[in-house]
Structure formats: C-alpha cells, structure tokens
Design a protein around this motif. Structure first.
Motif, short mmCIF file in Angstrom:
data_model
loop_
_atom_site.label_atom_id
_atom_site.label_comp_id
_atom_site.label_asym_id
_atom_site.label_seq_id
_atom_site.Cartn_x
_atom_site.Cartn_y
_atom_site.Cartn_z
N SER A 68 0.82 -1.73 0.31
CA SER A 68 -0.17 -0.34 0.12
C SER A 68 0.25 1.36 0.22
O SER A 68 0.57 2.14 -0.87
N GLU A 83 3.36 5.62 -2.48
CA GLU A 83 2.36 4.49 -1.87
C GLU A 83 2.02 4.34 -3.58
O GLU A 83 2.62 4.22 -4.50
N HIS A 87 -4.00 1.63 -6.08
CA HIS A 87 -4.98 1.36 -5.01
C HIS A 87 -6.63 2.90 -5.33
O HIS A 87 -6.31 3.31 -5.05
N ARG A 91 -8.77 3.76 -0.52
CA ARG A 91 -7.67 3.16 0.06
C ARG A 91 -6.33 3.60 0.52
O ARG A 91 -6.28 3.71 1.65
N ARG A 92 -6.18 4.59 -0.19
CA ARG A 92 -5.37 5.52 -0.44
C ARG A 92 -4.87 6.63 0.31
O ARG A 92 -4.53 6.22 1.60
N THR A 95 -4.67 5.26 3.64
CA THR A 95 -2.66 4.65 3.39
C THR A 95 -2.02 5.91 3.94
O THR A 95 -1.10 5.42 4.95
N HIS A 98 -2.35 6.57 7.71
CA HIS A 98 -1.32 5.87 8.62
C HIS A 98 0.12 6.02 8.63
O HIS A 98 1.05 6.08 8.92
N GLU A 99 0.40 6.53 7.76
CA GLU A 99 1.91 6.95 6.97
C GLU A 99 2.52 7.88 7.82
O GLU A 99 3.79 8.41 8.33
N THR A 131 -2.08 3.44 13.55
CA THR A 131 -3.56 2.77 12.97
C THR A 131 -4.53 3.14 13.63
O THR A 131 -5.19 4.11 12.93
#
Length: 196
Positions: A68, A83, A87, A91-92, A95, A98-99, A131
């Motif tokens: 991802s 990235e 996707h 979702r991106r 992601t 999250h990063e 998360t």
C-alpha cells in the motif's frame, strides 16, 4: 497487541492539534497529502521513474494487495512516502494517514517483517499506534459522535469523510459514538416523558 495506557486520549488530542494546524475543522474531511506537505514529507507513487519497471509491474499488476505504501528514511533526518497509486482513492487516503501517523508519532525506523499480506514493522506496538492515530485523523472521535447524533449510517460517514465503509464502521464502533448517542436519547426521552 493492545495500545499503551492513555494512548487513545493522546491520539485524540494530537489529531485535533494537527487538524487545527491544517485549518481542517473537526467535522471536515482531512487531506492526508496536504498533511504530508505541511510536514515536509514528499510523496511519490509507484509510477515514479526511479523505481525498477519490473517491481512496479509486480506491485501494481501482479500482486497490488501486498504493497500500500511505505515511509522511507532519507539521510540525514528526512523521509518520503511511496504509495501504491493503483489502489482506490479512499484506501489511499487511509494508507497516507497511516504513514503520516508514523511521522507524527516520531516512530523509529526499524526492521520490517514480510508475509503474504505485505510488510509490517517488527517493533511492537508501532503499527497499532499508527492505526489508531490515522483513524483519529480521518474521523475524529468528536466527529463520529456528531455523525451518530445525526443518525448517519456507516455509508454516510464514509461518504462525508471520504473513507471506506470499513474505516467508517471501525471508527463509529471504536469511538463509542452510537452508544453515547443512544444513551443520551434514552435519558432525554425519560426526562421529557409525561407521567401517566
């Protein structure tokens, strides 16, 4: 793995601080790419010319589910995010959040573990913290409660905050927003009920 004591509160406060830095209201969708820009983190996708063509094909066509994104350290103290651009956008967004949570939490770069699902940090607790914070960034607890009082479905929450339905469901459940809204309604009904 459970989060360390008090982390959820820290994540809620940090997410609200970061949203304020971005000028993003609590009930507005957050732009994770704007957040990366604010913190000086460059973002590249897998179509960038410096990546080997065979690797790009593998990660975008043959097994896109195994990658991802990754936060990649740069010497002496920087980092970039790479990235997977194939996707879905929702979702991106998750992601990227999250990063960026790893960046905001100043997580150390360490060894990673690879399995059929992709790569994960081998440092205990790091992924769980990222998360949790990414969820708070995308749908703050206060925003989830507002949505619950409005009676919004998970789909409506997902559409408003531009995240997947799975993310919306998780945030609405983890925040306890609907339980709080239901209890408040019950108390209000009891208070205003007329005696027989």
């Amino acid at each position: 793995m459970t989060l360390r004591r008090g982390f959820k509160k820290e994540a809620r406060e940090l997410a609200l601080e970061v949203r304020a830095e971005l000028g993003t209201e609590v009930f507005a969708p957050l732009d994770p790419w704007a957040l990366a820009e604010l913190y000086g983190i460059e973002v590249f996708d897998l179509s960038s010319p410096f990546l080997p063509e065979t690797s790009v094909r593998y990660l975008t066509e043959e097994r896109p589910h195994v990658f991802s994104a990754a936060l990649v350290p740069l010497e002496p103290s920087g980092a970039v995010i790479i990235e997977n651009h194939v996707h879905p956008l929702r979702r991106r967004r998750s992601t990227m959040a999250h990063e960026m949570a790893h960046v905001l939490l100043e997580h150390p770069f360490g060894p990673t573990l690879t399995d059929e699902n992709g790569c994960r940090s081998a440092v205990a607790g790091i992924e769980e913290e990222a998360t949790e914070l990414s969820g708070e960034l995308l749908i703050p607890t206060d925003a989830a409660r507002i949505a619950a009082f409005k009676g919004w479905s998970d789909q409506s929450v997902a559409n408003h905050f531009r995240v997947s339905v799975a993310m919306a469901t998780w945030r609405m459940n983890m925040s306890g927003a609907r339980r709080i809204a239901a209890r408040t309604r019950i108390k209000a009904e009891a208070r205003y009920a007329t005696p027989a």
